[in-house]
Every structure is written in structure tokens, then in C-alpha cells.
Motif scaffolding. Sequence first.
Motif, PDB file in Angstrom:
ATOM      1  N   THR A  44       0.721  -1.228   0.012  1.00 15.48           N
ATOM      2  CA  THR A  44      -0.086   0.034  -0.029  1.00 15.48           C
ATOM      3  C   THR A  44       1.052   1.341  -0.077  1.00 15.48           C
ATOM      4  N   GLN A  86      -6.157   2.849  -5.465  1.00 20.34           N
ATOM      5  CA  GLN A  86      -6.009   1.524  -6.564  1.00 20.34           C
ATOM      6  C   GLN A  86      -6.347   2.338  -7.914  1.00 20.34           C
ATOM      7  N   TYR A  87      -7.628   3.124  -7.811  1.00 21.81           N
ATOM      8  CA  TYR A  87      -8.126   3.496  -9.006  1.00 21.81           C
ATOM      9  C   TYR A  87      -8.070   4.941  -9.650  1.00 21.81           C
ATOM     10  N   GLN A  98      -3.685   9.912 -10.960  1.00 19.03           N
ATOM     11  CA  GLN A  98      -4.102   8.459 -11.294  1.00 19.03           C
ATOM     12  C   GLN A  98      -3.630   7.562 -10.143  1.00 19.03           C
ATOM     13  N   GLY A  99      -4.309   6.405 -10.471  1.00 18.93           N
ATOM     14  CA  GLY A  99      -4.484   5.420  -9.397  1.00 18.93           C
ATOM     15  C   GLY A  99      -3.168   4.540  -9.627  1.00 18.93           C
ATOM     16  N   ARG A 100      -2.886   3.732  -8.651  1.00 12.29           N
ATOM     17  CA  ARG A 100      -1.878   2.729  -8.950  1.00 12.29           C
ATOM     18  C   ARG A 100      -2.246   1.409  -8.674  1.00 12.29           C
ATOM     19  N   ASP A 101      -2.045   0.526  -9.641  1.00 10.09           N
ATOM     20  CA  ASP A 101      -2.514  -1.060  -9.104  1.00 10.09           C
ATOM     21  C   ASP A 101      -1.510  -1.729  -8.173  1.00 10.09           C
ATOM     22  N   TYR A 102      -1.951  -1.710  -6.966  1.00  9.00           N
ATOM     23  CA  TYR A 102      -1.028  -2.095  -5.990  1.00  9.00           C
ATOM     24  C   TYR A 102      -1.661  -3.499  -5.248  1.00  9.00           C
ATOM     25  N   ILE A 103      -3.046  -3.492  -5.325  1.00 12.94           N
ATOM     26  CA  ILE A 103      -3.815  -4.650  -4.652  1.00 12.94           C
ATOM     27  C   ILE A 103      -3.647  -6.025  -5.303  1.00 12.94           C
ATOM     28  N   ASN A 104      -3.650  -6.174  -6.645  1.00 15.94           N
ATOM     29  CA  ASN A 104      -3.682  -7.122  -7.480  1.00 15.94           C
ATOM     30  C   ASN A 104      -2.332  -7.794  -7.403  1.00 15.94           C
ATOM     31  N   GLN A 108      -2.068 -11.469  -5.729  1.00 13.77           N
ATOM     32  CA  GLN A 108      -1.888 -12.614  -6.595  1.00 13.77           C
ATOM     33  C   GLN A 108      -1.104 -13.906  -6.071  1.00 13.77           C
TER      34      GLN A 108
END
Length: 125
Positions: A44, A86-87, A98-104, A108
Amino acid sequence: MIRFSHKGDFSKVTRFLERAKEVVHLGDLDKYGREGVAALASATPVDSGLTASSWYYEIVNRNGSAKIIFYNSNIQNGVPIAIILQYGHGTRNGGWVQGRDYINPAIQPIFDKIANEAWKEVTKL
């Protein structure tokens, strides 16, 4: 005319499916939940650290299936901060962050681990 002939029974398939169903025990899910929370917290984006430290999970066991649900309790003015990180989100002056894809990417490997360990257990001789 269509004919179908069958010899034997489905005991091996039934046994395989029964083992598959029982493979991931609730104790294992608790372990994976803790690992998921740790992965999410470390991935995060940090400003104050509140969002990173606000991850938790719940194990829901219903109708013969179990699942792990991850939550983040940092909500400011009704806005879930983990989601806008995230989004992305709009700003007061009309800009966009701008969001940052950190969750996926964080979660994963945990899902992959669950799948791999379950597959190993199911395919044991």
C-alpha cells in the motif's frame, strides 16, 4: 441409435472430488488471510501509513464453501482510501490523481500459493 456402455464405478472420481473439497482447511485460510494482509500492507502506498495498517480479513464459511475477504477500514468522509489509491480520484480543483494498481500484484502470489498447495494436496497418491 446411440449406445452408451459403462463398466465399473466412479469411486476414484468421487474420492478425488471429496479430497479436493476438503483440501483447504479453515486453519489454512487463516494463515493465507494473515499473509494477504501482510502483503497488502507492505504494498500500500504510504503517506501517513493509516491505509497500510488498516487491512484486515474475514473468513466466510457458507453452504459448503469458504472464502477469504480482504477489507480496508480507512474511510475518510465516506471514501474508501484504499480504493481511490488503486483506481485514482478527482481533486477539488478539477484535476485527476492517477491510481496505482497495488492490490492485485500484492495479493496474486497468495492466490497462486493457495491454488498450488491445494493442487498438491488433491493429487497426492
